[in-house]
Scaffold this motif. Sequence first.
Motif, PDB file in Angstrom:
ATOM      1  N   ASP A 183      20.015 -60.609  -7.556  1.00 23.12           N
ATOM      2  CA  ASP A 183      20.664 -61.241  -9.211  1.00 23.12           C
ATOM      3  C   ASP A 183      21.563 -60.927 -10.065  1.00 23.12           C
ATOM      4  N   VAL A 184      22.571 -61.407 -10.225  1.00 24.28           N
ATOM      5  CA  VAL A 184      23.349 -60.618 -10.669  1.00 24.28           C
ATOM      6  C   VAL A 184      22.813 -60.184 -12.464  1.00 24.28           C
ATOM      7  N   LYS A 185      22.769 -58.913 -12.534  1.00 23.09           N
ATOM      8  CA  LYS A 185      21.950 -57.730 -13.780  1.00 23.09           C
ATOM      9  C   LYS A 185      23.879 -57.629 -14.649  1.00 23.09           C
ATOM     10  N   VAL A 186      23.662 -57.848 -15.811  1.00 22.76           N
ATOM     11  CA  VAL A 186      24.342 -57.446 -17.142  1.00 22.76           C
ATOM     12  C   VAL A 186      23.139 -56.394 -17.766  1.00 22.76           C
ATOM     13  N   THR A 187      23.637 -55.129 -17.719  1.00 29.44           N
ATOM     14  CA  THR A 187      22.622 -54.064 -18.129  1.00 29.44           C
ATOM     15  C   THR A 187      22.949 -53.540 -19.972  1.00 29.44           C
ATOM     16  N   GLN A 188      22.398 -54.293 -21.185  1.00 29.88           N
ATOM     17  CA  GLN A 188      23.058 -53.400 -22.234  1.00 29.88           C
ATOM     18  C   GLN A 188      22.225 -52.615 -22.457  1.00 29.88           C
ATOM     19  N   SER A 189      22.611 -51.440 -23.053  1.00 34.51           N
ATOM     20  CA  SER A 189      22.015 -49.795 -23.324  1.00 34.51           C
ATOM     21  C   SER A 189      20.847 -50.185 -24.164  1.00 34.51           C
ATOM     22  N   SER A 190      21.195 -50.766 -25.346  1.00 31.45           N
ATOM     23  CA  SER A 190      20.205 -50.448 -26.661  1.00 31.45           C
ATOM     24  C   SER A 190      19.651 -52.355 -26.422  1.00 31.45           C
ATOM     25  N   ARG A 191      18.573 -53.074 -27.230  1.00 30.59           N
ATOM     26  CA  ARG A 191      18.610 -54.320 -27.056  1.00 30.59           C
ATOM     27  C   ARG A 191      18.344 -53.951 -28.661  1.00 30.59           C
ATOM     28  N   TYR A 192      17.858 -53.038 -29.591  1.00 29.50           N
ATOM     29  CA  TYR A 192      18.089 -52.454 -30.895  1.00 29.50           C
ATOM     30  C   TYR A 192      18.413 -51.282 -30.860  1.00 29.50           C
ATOM     31  N   LEU A 193      19.412 -51.518 -33.200  1.00 31.50           N
ATOM     32  CA  LEU A 193      20.284 -49.930 -32.463  1.00 31.50           C
ATOM     33  C   LEU A 193      20.846 -50.035 -34.242  1.00 31.50           C
ATOM     34  N   VAL A 194      19.440 -49.421 -34.917  1.00 33.44           N
ATOM     35  CA  VAL A 194      20.329 -49.214 -36.529  1.00 33.44           C
ATOM     36  C   VAL A 194      21.287 -47.343 -36.837  1.00 33.44           C
ATOM     37  N   LYS A 195      22.705 -48.208 -37.468  1.00 34.71           N
ATOM     38  CA  LYS A 195      23.357 -46.691 -37.468  1.00 34.71           C
ATOM     39  C   LYS A 195      23.509 -47.275 -39.202  1.00 34.71           C
ATOM     40  N   ARG A 196      23.998 -45.749 -39.807  1.00 34.22           N
ATOM     41  CA  ARG A 196      24.413 -45.718 -40.828  1.00 34.22           C
ATOM     42  C   ARG A 196      25.946 -45.698 -40.691  1.00 34.22           C
ATOM     43  N   THR A 197      26.427 -45.927 -42.373  1.00 35.89           N
ATOM     44  CA  THR A 197      27.991 -46.415 -42.324  1.00 35.89           C
ATOM     45  C   THR A 197      28.444 -45.536 -41.859  1.00 35.89           C
ATOM     46  N   GLY A 198      30.143 -45.391 -41.455  1.00 33.95           N
ATOM     47  CA  GLY A 198      30.212 -44.267 -41.399  1.00 33.95           C
ATOM     48  C   GLY A 198      30.732 -43.740 -39.953  1.00 33.95           C
ATOM     49  N   GLU A 199      29.234 -44.029 -39.384  1.00 30.35           N
ATOM     50  CA  GLU A 199      29.320 -43.063 -37.765  1.00 30.35           C
ATOM     51  C   GLU A 199      30.116 -43.789 -37.047  1.00 30.35           C
ATOM     52  N   LYS A 200      29.958 -42.827 -35.770  1.00 30.55           N
ATOM     53  CA  LYS A 200      30.587 -44.102 -34.790  1.00 30.55           C
ATOM     54  C   LYS A 200      29.270 -44.188 -33.478  1.00 30.55           C
ATOM     55  N   VAL A 201      29.688 -45.410 -33.661  1.00 26.44           N
ATOM     56  CA  VAL A 201      29.038 -46.268 -32.894  1.00 26.44           C
ATOM     57  C   VAL A 201      29.330 -46.469 -31.202  1.00 26.44           C
ATOM     58  N   PHE A 202      28.097 -46.376 -29.769  1.00 23.53           N
ATOM     59  CA  PHE A 202      28.938 -47.016 -28.745  1.00 23.53           C
ATOM     60  C   PHE A 202      27.587 -48.054 -28.399  1.00 23.53           C
ATOM     61  N   LEU A 203      28.604 -48.884 -27.897  1.00 23.48           N
ATOM     62  CA  LEU A 203      27.692 -50.024 -27.299  1.00 23.48           C
ATOM     63  C   LEU A 203      27.110 -49.658 -25.400  1.00 23.48           C
ATOM     64  N   GLU A 204      27.271 -49.779 -24.962  1.00 26.16           N
ATOM     65  CA  GLU A 204      27.384 -49.466 -23.130  1.00 26.16           C
ATOM     66  C   GLU A 204      26.395 -51.077 -22.612  1.00 26.16           C
ATOM     67  N   CYS A 205      27.676 -51.455 -21.590  1.00 27.39           N
ATOM     68  CA  CYS A 205      27.731 -52.482 -20.693  1.00 27.39           C
ATOM     69  C   CYS A 205      27.462 -52.679 -19.511  1.00 27.39           C
ATOM     70  N   VAL A 206      26.803 -52.912 -18.548  1.00 26.33           N
ATOM     71  CA  VAL A 206      27.357 -51.926 -17.028  1.00 26.33           C
ATOM     72  C   VAL A 206      26.955 -53.777 -16.034  1.00 26.33           C
ATOM     73  N   GLN A 207      27.280 -53.605 -15.617  1.00 23.42           N
ATOM     74  CA  GLN A 207      26.990 -54.343 -14.514  1.00 23.42           C
ATOM     75  C   GLN A 207      26.776 -54.278 -12.954  1.00 23.42           C
ATOM     76  N   ASP A 208      26.693 -55.094 -12.316  1.00 20.76           N
ATOM     77  CA  ASP A 208      26.212 -54.878 -10.984  1.00 20.76           C
ATOM     78  C   ASP A 208      27.024 -55.756  -9.906  1.00 20.76           C
ATOM     79  N   MET A 209      28.036 -56.570 -10.255  1.00 22.21           N
ATOM     80  CA  MET A 209      27.858 -57.487  -9.068  1.00 22.21           C
ATOM     81  C   MET A 209      29.547 -57.364  -8.899  1.00 22.21           C
ATOM     82  N   ASP A 210      29.823 -56.385  -9.045  1.00 20.12           N
ATOM     83  CA  ASP A 210      31.863 -56.297  -8.630  1.00 20.12           C
ATOM     84  C   ASP A 210      32.257 -56.817  -9.310  1.00 20.12           C
TER      85      ASP A 210
END
Lengths: 110, 114
Positions: free
Chosen positions: A1-28
């Motif tokens: 089965d194809v899997k697409v994984t996002q690093s976080s389900r929920y995230l709370v950040k402050r205004t002005g912060e630098k935010v990284f959202l990561e995504c990984v897939q395993d099907m090339d």
Amino acid sequence: DVKVTQSSRYLVKRTGEKVFLECVQDMDHENMFWYRQDPGLGLRLIYFSYDVKMKEKGDIPEGYSVSREKKERFSLILESASTNQTSMYLCASSLTAEAFFGQGTRLTVV
Amino acid sequence: GESVGLHLPTLSVQEGDNSIINCAYSNSASDYFIWYKQESGKGPQFIIDIRSNMDKRQGQRVTVLLNKTVKHLSLQIAATQPGDSAVYFCAGLLAGAGSYQLTFGKGTKLSVIP
């Protein structure tokens, strides 16, 4: 089965912060996408990438950037988070017409 | 879909009845049209697609109809079940040189009444 994984389900950040959202897939998959989903507006394309180190702007790229250093990983970057970027963020990958989505990251910017 | 305004269109259907979800599109250049289903707390999931040169395609309990003349797409679900309750999105796909770009409509919420 194809899997697409996002690093976080929920995230709370402050205004002005630098935010990284990561995504990984395993099907090339060649193609990867970042969408944001807001009530009544559906899914809107932020950026997509069809190859390593390649990126294309979607419909709403302002305030975002992306990175695709490896085929399996596609990162969405909010350089300086703002409250109007509070949303559900969805990553997807595809080889052909069928796209596979991750479960989403609900980001709240306070 | 091109719903106007901030309210998500809703459709309530009795269990066992057939459901028809409609979608209007604007980009005639799309190569494929695709229906996705999104259950609460999950990402969208592919249901069925149709090439732009086809009028009808059938899957298991689902049928997609494409009317290019009026730029209209519909998803028919036969014998609707409680598990069909979800938000349904239509999407147009533009295939470029080695890339695929999906543009989504705003969605329709289907509620199945037991």
